[in-house]
Design an enzyme around this catalytic site. Structure first.
Site, PDB file in Angstrom:
ATOM      1  N   MET A  94       0.823  -1.202   0.000  1.00 56.58           N
ATOM      2  CA  MET A  94       0.000   0.000   0.000  1.00 56.58           C
ATOM      3  C   MET A  94       0.858   1.253   0.000  1.00 56.58           C
ATOM      4  SD  MET A  94      -2.543  -1.702  -0.361  1.00 56.58           S
ATOM      5  CE  MET A  94      -4.245  -1.449   0.016  1.00 56.58           C
ATOM      6  N   HIS A 100      -4.905  -5.625  -8.096  1.00 58.71           N
ATOM      7  CA  HIS A 100      -5.805  -4.600  -7.557  1.00 58.71           C
ATOM      8  C   HIS A 100      -7.222  -5.170  -7.529  1.00 58.71           C
ATOM      9  CE1 HIS A 100      -7.129  -0.621  -6.461  1.00 58.71           C
ATOM     10  NE2 HIS A 100      -8.102  -0.725  -7.346  1.00 58.71           N
ATOM     11  N   ASP A 145       3.339   1.109 -13.802  1.00 59.14           N
ATOM     12  CA  ASP A 145       4.051   2.278 -14.333  1.00 59.14           C
ATOM     13  C   ASP A 145       4.011   3.389 -13.291  1.00 59.14           C
ATOM     14  OD1 ASP A 145       1.518   3.354 -14.504  1.00 59.14           O
ATOM     15  OD2 ASP A 145       1.379   3.247 -16.687  1.00 59.14           O
TER      16      ASP A 145
HETATM   17  C1  GAR Z   1      -5.753  -7.289  -1.835  1.00 59.18           C
HETATM   18  O1  GAR Z   1      -7.141  -7.228  -1.960  1.00 59.18           O
HETATM   19  C2  GAR Z   1      -5.089  -6.490  -2.950  1.00 59.18           C
HETATM   20  O2  GAR Z   1      -5.762  -6.580  -4.177  1.00 59.18           O
HETATM   21  C3  GAR Z   1      -5.175  -5.095  -2.393  1.00 59.18           C
HETATM   22  O3  GAR Z   1      -4.847  -5.246  -1.027  1.00 59.18           O
HETATM   23  C4  GAR Z   1      -5.282  -6.535  -0.587  1.00 59.18           C
HETATM   24  C5  GAR Z   1      -4.111  -7.213   0.073  1.00 59.18           C
HETATM   25  O4  GAR Z   1      -4.519  -8.438   0.632  1.00 59.18           O
HETATM   26  N1  GAR Z   1      -4.279  -4.209  -3.065  1.00 59.18           N
HETATM   27  C6  GAR Z   1      -4.586  -2.967  -3.408  1.00 59.18           C
HETATM   28  O5  GAR Z   1      -5.650  -2.432  -3.117  1.00 59.18           O
HETATM   29  C7  GAR Z   1      -3.520  -2.226  -4.194  1.00 59.18           C
HETATM   30  N2  GAR Z   1      -4.027  -1.044  -4.800  1.00 59.18           N
HETATM   31  P1  GAR Z   1      -3.440  -9.527   1.000  1.00 59.18           P
HETATM   32  O6  GAR Z   1      -2.419  -8.817   1.896  1.00 59.18           O
HETATM   33  O7  GAR Z   1      -4.205 -10.552   1.768  1.00 59.18           O
HETATM   34  O8  GAR Z   1      -2.818 -10.054  -0.257  1.00 59.18           O
END
Ligand code: GAR
Length: 219
Positions: free
Chosen positions: A105, A124, A156
């Site tokens: 993040m 995402h 990117d």
């Molecule tokens: C996931 O849903 C991923 O797609 C999102 O954070 C979560 C992480 O979960 N990522 C974003 O929103 C990036 N913009 P995880 O730690 O259990 O993999």
């Protein structure tokens, strides 16, 4: 047109594609990738390193428990370029070929993106370009979309923006709330990331503008 520079098909006797996983939290996408490697669903791929920017990220603990090289570079309060220079040094030290953002993040600095051109992938939890940024599933639910899903894309300089490798879509159910929708999207994410990494590791593609195009197709 950017030709991929690698093809890590083990059948051709090439060395494994070395992943550097960057995460900030739970790490379920990282664990799904690790499981795919362990069970042979991602041949020719190995995890070289897991990096977290958050000290108490459960994903970092999970990486250590699996015996994987794991590093912590706390980003809070540090200038982005300075933090990313440290991350880049660690990735190079571990000979990482491809960076996988798995719930990382934090926006990457231009320097880090430039050091791995078309070699950084992100997952995402929305069908981009809809709902970039934070809490994408909640955004989608509140907007009232009928179809939701996830996107795996190259990274990117813009947020949640690069060329799309693949997307998986699901219907939003009458019975869904934001939480159940996020859960069902997450299930798709775990499938999508492995599928996308298989596609990238094959090397059998070109990036034409914003388009991921399989080799020998669409010509
Ligand atoms: C996931 O849903 C991923 O797609 C999102 O954070 C979560 C992480 O979960 N990522 C974003 O929103 C990036 N913009 P995880 O730690 O259990 O993999």
């Amino acid at each position: 047109m950017n030709e991929p520079e690698f093809n890590h098909d083990l059948a051709e006797g090439r060395p494994p594609l070395r992943l550097g996983i960057l995460l900030s939290g739970r790490g379920s996408n990282f664990l799904a990738i690790a499981d795919s490697i362990r069970t042979g669903r991602l041949p020719g791929v190995e995890i070289a390193l897991v990096i977290s920017n958050v000290a108490d990220a459960p994903g970092l603990t999970a990486a250590k428990d699996l015996g994987l090289p794991a590093a912590l570079y706390v980003s809070k309060g540090r200038p982005r370029a300075e933090h990313d220079a440290d991350v880049l040094g660690c990735l190079k030290e571990h000979h990482v070929d491809l960076i996988c953002l798995a719930g990382y993040m934090r926006l990457l600095s231009p320097g880090l993106v430039a050091a791995f051109p078309n070699r950084i992938v992100n997952i995402h939890p929305s069908l981009l370009p809809a709902f970039p940024g934070l809490e994408a599933q909640e955004q989608a639910f509140a907007y009232g979309v009928k179809i939701a899903g996830c996107t795996v894309h190259f990274v990117d300089d813009e947020l949640d923006h690069g060329a799309i490798i693949l997307q998986r879509a699901i219907s939003v159910l009458e019975s869904d709330d934001a939480h159940s929708l996020a859960e069902r999207i997450l299930h798709e994410e775990h499938i999508a990331y492995t599928e996308a990494l298989r596609m990238v590791a094959s090397g059998q593609y070109e990036i034409r503008g914003r388009r991921y195009v399989k080799r020998n197709q669409g010509r």
